[in-house]
Design an enzyme around this catalytic site. Structure first.
Site, short mmCIF file in Angstrom:
data_model
loop_
_atom_site.label_atom_id
_atom_site.label_comp_id
_atom_site.label_asym_id
_atom_site.label_seq_id
_atom_site.Cartn_x
_atom_site.Cartn_y
_atom_site.Cartn_z
CB THR A 1 1.46 -9.36 -39.57
OG1 THR A 1 2.50 -10.25 -40.00
CG2 THR A 1 1.44 -8.15 -40.48
CG ASP B 1 5.02 -9.66 -42.88
OD1 ASP B 1 5.05 -10.57 -42.06
OD2 ASP B 1 4.26 -8.68 -42.80
#
Length: 160
Positions: free
Chosen positions: A147, A55
């Protein structure tokens, strides 16, 4: 030039082309990190959602790429922030910087830069906090949309 024809304009890359290029450079970073990413391998944000080195790496790389291509005048709103990365500790910060430097297209950017410092990578994450509003153009990003899926080996996207 002939009557009725416009003179040639310099070739300008469109925002869509720029976005595709940025994501194309960032995607291999996620592929490198993914085999070692597993539930529990990331960091948990204040809202209890997971965040990984991918990320932070993707968001930093894309921000630095846009900054190199557009200069400092672009507006950017993205999911991750520098404070969360800093809270995760020096090892994760250094890993993010290493990944950004491994996958950033230095060959495409004029100049002789070959690396970003950890501080510059963290600074790139601070660009993600535009206040928004009704005026002007913005770039929006979710560096790893999905995610939890990314951590499970399932579907995810780099959303820009």
């Amino acid at each position: 030039h002939r009557v009725g024809r416009r003179p040639r304009q310099p070739v300008m890359i469109s925002d869509m082309d720029l976005a595709v290029r940025a994501v194309t450079y960032a995607a291999p970073l996620t592929q490198k990190v993914r085999p070692s990413a597993a539930p529990g391998s990331g960091h948990t944000k204040d809202d209890d959602s997971p965040v990984t080195v991918a990320d932070f790496g993707v968001q930093s790389l894309v921000t630095l790429y846009l900054q190199a291509k557009l200069g400092g005048g672009f507006r950017f709103l993205a999911e991750e922030d520098a404070a969360t990365l800093q809270q995760s500790g020096p090892e994760m910060m250094e890993e993010v910087a290493r990944l950004v430097n491994e996958f950033f297209p230095f060959h495409e950017i004029a100049g002789d830069r070959t690396a970003y410092t950890t501080a510059e990578v963290i600074e790139a994450l601070t660009r993600a906090a535009d206040d928004g509003g009704r005026e002007g153009e913005f770039w929006f990003m979710d560096p790893i949309d999905g995610t939890k899926g990314f951590l499970r080996g399932g579907q995810y996207a780099i959303a820009l």
